[in-house]
Design a protein around this motif. Structure first.
Motif, short mmCIF file in Angstrom:
data_model
loop_
_atom_site.label_atom_id
_atom_site.label_comp_id
_atom_site.label_asym_id
_atom_site.label_seq_id
_atom_site.Cartn_x
_atom_site.Cartn_y
_atom_site.Cartn_z
N GLU A 131 26.96 45.26 87.61
CA GLU A 131 27.81 46.08 86.72
C GLU A 131 28.81 45.22 85.97
O GLU A 131 29.03 45.41 84.76
CB GLU A 131 28.55 47.14 87.54
CG GLU A 131 27.67 48.26 88.10
CD GLU A 131 26.90 47.83 89.34
OE1 GLU A 131 25.99 48.57 89.74
OE2 GLU A 131 27.22 46.76 89.91
N GLU A 132 29.42 44.26 86.65
CA GLU A 132 30.37 43.36 86.00
C GLU A 132 29.68 42.50 84.95
O GLU A 132 30.21 42.31 83.84
CB GLU A 132 31.04 42.46 87.05
CG GLU A 132 32.00 43.17 87.97
CD GLU A 132 32.58 42.22 89.00
OE1 GLU A 132 33.75 41.82 88.84
OE2 GLU A 132 31.86 41.85 89.95
N ASN A 178 35.98 52.00 74.04
CA ASN A 178 35.94 52.73 75.31
C ASN A 178 37.14 53.66 75.47
O ASN A 178 37.00 54.81 75.92
CB ASN A 178 35.90 51.75 76.48
CG ASN A 178 34.51 51.16 76.69
OD1 ASN A 178 33.50 51.82 76.44
ND2 ASN A 178 34.46 49.92 77.14
N GLU A 179 38.32 53.19 75.10
CA GLU A 179 39.53 54.01 75.22
C GLU A 179 39.46 55.20 74.29
O GLU A 179 39.80 56.34 74.67
CB GLU A 179 40.76 53.16 74.91
CG GLU A 179 41.13 52.16 75.98
CD GLU A 179 41.48 52.82 77.30
OE1 GLU A 179 42.06 53.93 77.29
OE2 GLU A 179 41.15 52.24 78.35
N THR A 207 29.63 59.94 70.36
CA THR A 207 28.70 61.06 70.47
C THR A 207 29.13 62.14 71.46
O THR A 207 28.74 63.29 71.34
CB THR A 207 27.31 60.55 70.89
OG1 THR A 207 27.43 59.80 72.11
CG2 THR A 207 26.74 59.63 69.81
N SER A 208 29.93 61.78 72.45
CA SER A 208 30.43 62.76 73.42
C SER A 208 31.56 62.10 74.21
O SER A 208 31.92 60.95 73.97
CB SER A 208 29.32 63.24 74.36
OG SER A 208 28.81 62.17 75.13
N VAL A 263 27.04 52.89 75.08
CA VAL A 263 28.02 52.67 76.15
C VAL A 263 28.47 54.03 76.66
O VAL A 263 28.97 54.85 75.89
CB VAL A 263 29.23 51.86 75.65
CG1 VAL A 263 30.20 51.61 76.81
CG2 VAL A 263 28.77 50.54 75.04
N GLU A 264 28.25 54.27 77.93
CA GLU A 264 28.62 55.55 78.54
C GLU A 264 29.43 55.28 79.80
O GLU A 264 28.99 54.54 80.67
CB GLU A 264 27.36 56.36 78.86
CG GLU A 264 27.66 57.78 79.28
CD GLU A 264 26.41 58.64 79.31
OE1 GLU A 264 26.54 59.88 79.41
OE2 GLU A 264 25.29 58.09 79.22
N TYR A 265 30.63 55.86 79.85
CA TYR A 265 31.55 55.60 80.96
C TYR A 265 31.72 54.10 81.19
O TYR A 265 31.62 53.60 82.30
CB TYR A 265 31.09 56.32 82.23
CG TYR A 265 31.25 57.81 82.13
CD1 TYR A 265 32.49 58.41 82.35
CD2 TYR A 265 30.17 58.62 81.78
CE1 TYR A 265 32.65 59.79 82.23
CE2 TYR A 265 30.33 60.00 81.65
CZ TYR A 265 31.57 60.58 81.88
OH TYR A 265 31.73 61.93 81.75
N ARG A 266 31.89 53.39 80.07
CA ARG A 266 32.21 51.95 80.03
C ARG A 266 31.03 51.05 80.42
O ARG A 266 31.18 49.83 80.47
CB ARG A 266 33.43 51.61 80.90
CG ARG A 266 34.69 52.38 80.54
CD ARG A 266 35.88 51.96 81.37
NE ARG A 266 37.02 52.83 81.13
CZ ARG A 266 37.89 52.70 80.15
NH1 ARG A 266 37.75 51.70 79.29
NH2 ARG A 266 38.90 53.54 80.00
N GLU A 267 29.89 51.63 80.72
CA GLU A 267 28.74 50.81 81.10
C GLU A 267 27.73 50.75 79.96
O GLU A 267 27.19 51.78 79.55
CB GLU A 267 28.07 51.34 82.37
CG GLU A 267 26.92 50.45 82.82
CD GLU A 267 26.56 50.65 84.28
OE1 GLU A 267 25.36 50.75 84.57
OE2 GLU A 267 27.47 50.72 85.13
#
Length: 586
Positions: A204-205, A236-237, A323-324, A340-344
């Motif tokens: 993940e990192e 992301n923010e 997009t959401s 990128v979804e939930y920072r990933e």
């Protein structure tokens, strides 16, 4: 290797380090696409005068290349180093000059190894990437990563790897992920005896780092270096924030100020800094389908829209689409590069594979025309716009099925479907029943069917009802079910495997049998052959599986001395009952 004996010895923990690197690479690339099939191996080049070490070492020895392949690596690296333009650069400080020369030497070795790998990879199915070297006990050790070339090439990629002809940038998320992994491998080798979890950073990192590195390509394109850093975190923010309870939807065009393909329609007197997240989020509210925020990665100047014909070769204009909640995607010239979804970060998924769509229909609908498939393709794409998802059941028995399922559907007089109509009729729950001519016979259809082991509890009711229906009614009839999920992704049932040439199977088996005619075992041919058969196992008949199994055992018996070292243990191949003649190309 036998027991703890390492034939091509570099250092005591080389096998342990390799296993750790392999696990890390699999964990990382599985998050992108498991079909990338990462493999890691070491190449060691002896740089000290020692008689107790081999000049070239490879770990593992059956990686597909022999030490003989790299016999000329030093000579080739020296030739590349001598023509490197950076040799003309001189530093006034002695240590700086030494470091500079060391970097050029390392780069030349990397280029030389890349050339050799490309030269000696006879099958050409892998793409190879070489890490910066690390000195380990007299060896210059290079970590090499291989990925499935066809899978890498499947994803859209930029072409430029430099900005302003100087700064290195990445052309895709896959490329930046490769960089993140190999950088960690080079660092980990500085402590070569760390056999337990050599790479400390999780998959993940590494992936988040790769996403951040890739976004430098975008922020750098804005030509305002005040925004070069922090743009990934800013997106992301902004994606995470709500304004008056609403989810932020909208786009940001990232391009140099006064880009010829950007027309500013509303200009701010005082530009908004991209790091003023709340202001950006609020301003995003007034953007719509036609207008976007205009940004150079540091400042937002106002609202605008694209104009004229953009030249994608410039790679100077990108779009961030929110997009959401907590989700955004990066595109270039309408081609998705990263989601990128939930920072990933992850690779964008195709909503549907057009090639598969056009190949599968003729296999299931005899004599179907291209015009008929064109119409069904257009309808399927239009149905992806339905927010709650839907299902199209395309069957030559559509008329009869509409009568049979009349009490659990809304039967219609045959109606030729159009883009406009498909949006209306998919607004209600249930499947749409149509024939190969795109004539709709029923809507809101509740499918029946038998229980089957082929269901998937993780997929939900729509998918499993389609599986049950196909298992009962589609085995001997012309039927395809197009399942469209809420995010617009499309699955086809049945999910047919690609067709394969029967002759290619026969040729592969004959080549495998030829190994028995050799005096010494060619490990590469043997392992490649078995790996290939495992890959195409679905297509092998019972007779072909038996031929391969017998040949493999004869090879293992004849060359058991060559296989006394650690080698891959292969299980017997078994035929698949679902295989039939339709999977062969004519």
């Amino acid at each position: 290797m036998q027991g703890n004996l390492i034939n091509l010895f570099m250092w005591g923990f080389q096998q342990h380090m390799l296993i750790s690197f392999q696990v890390s690479s699999e964990s990382l690339f599985r998050k992108l696409d498991y079909k990338l099939d990462p493999k890691v191996f070491f190449i060691g080049i002896l740089t000290e005068e020692r008689t107790d070490r081999h000049p070239i070492c490879i770990e593992p020895e059956d990686c597909g290349f022999s030490t003989h392949s790299f016999a000329d690596v030093k000579k080739l690296a020296s030739e590349l180093e001598n023509v490197d333009e950076e040799r003309r650069i001189f530093h006034s400080h002695e240590i700086a000059q030494e470091n500079h020369n060391r970097r050029i030497t390392a780069k030349s070795y990397v280029e030389a190894i890349n050339k050799i790998l490309k030269r000696d990879d006879i099958y050409g199915e892998k793409e190879y990437f070489v890490a910066a070297p690390t000195h380990v006990e007299g060896f210059l050790v290079f970590t090499v990563l291989s990925l499935n070339k066809s899978v890498v090439n499947r994803y859209y990629s930029l072409t430029k790897d430099k900005q302003i002809d100087r700064f290195t940038i990445y052309r895709s998320l896959i490329e930046s992920s490769i960089h993140s992994l190999l950088k960690e491998c080079s660092i980990a080798l500085k402590d070569p005896n760390n056999s337990m979890g050599a790479i400390d950073r999780s998959a993940e990192e590494l992936l988040r780092d790769a996403g951040r590195q890739f976004i430098y390509t975008v922020s750098g394109a804005g030509r305002n270096f005040s925004g070069l850093h922090g743009f990934y975190d800013a997106c992301n923010e902004i994606a995470s924030m709500r304004y008056e309870g609403a989810v932020g939807l909208g786009k940001i065009i990232v391009a140099p100020k006064d880009h010829k393909n950007v027309k500013v329609t509303l200009q701010l007197k005082n530009p908004i800094r991209i790091r003023d997240y709340r202001k950006v989020r609020k301003f995003l509210e007034i953007s719509d389908f036609d207008s976007s925020l205009i940004c150079d990665s540091a400042l937002i100047y106002g609202l605008g829209e694209l104009r004229g014909k953009y030249n994608p070769k410039e790679e100077s204009l990108f779009v961030i689409n929110f997009t959401s909640h907590f989700k955004w995607e990066l595109t270039h010239d309408n081609n998705p590069l990263m989601v990128v979804e939930y920072r990933e970060p992850r690779l964008p998924e195709e909503k549907i594979n057009r090639e598969k769509f056009y190949l599968d229909f003729p296999r299931l609908f005899q004599s179907i025309s291209k015009d008929q498939i064109d119409d069904l393709w257009d309808l399927s794409l239009e149905a992806t716009k339905q927010k709650h998802g839907t299902m199209l059941v395309i069957s030559d028995e559509a008329l009869n099925e509409s009568e049979r399922l009349g009490k659990q559907s809304f039967p219609l007089k045959p109606l030729k479907l159009t883009d406009k109509v498909i949006q209306q009729i998919t607004a209600i729950d249930g499947a749409v029943l149509l024939d190969r001519d795109s004539n709709c016979h029923a809507i809101g259809v509740i499918l029946d069917g038998i229980a089957t082991e082929k269901g998937d509890a993780s997929r939900g009711a729509r998918y499993n009802s389609a599986i049950r229906y196909y298992e009962q009614f589609g085995q001997n009839k012309s039927l395809i079910i197009v399942i469209i999920s809420e995010d617009g992704m499309i699955n086809l049932i049945p999910d047919l495997k690609p067709q394969i040439k029967r002759s290619s199977i026969v040729e592969s088996i004959e080549e495998f049998k030829n190994i028995l005619n050799l005096d010494n075992l060619n490990h590469k041919s043997f392992n490649y052959g078995m790996t290939h058969f495992q890959t195409i196992n679905f297509y092998l008949t019972e007779e072909e599986c038996e031929q391969i199994n017998i040949t493999r055992k004869l090879i293992e018996e004849k060359f058991k001395k060559d296989l006394i070292m650690v080698h891959i243990v292969y299980e017997d191949l078994k035929s698949n009952p679902d295989m039939n003649e339709s999977y062969y190309k004519e």
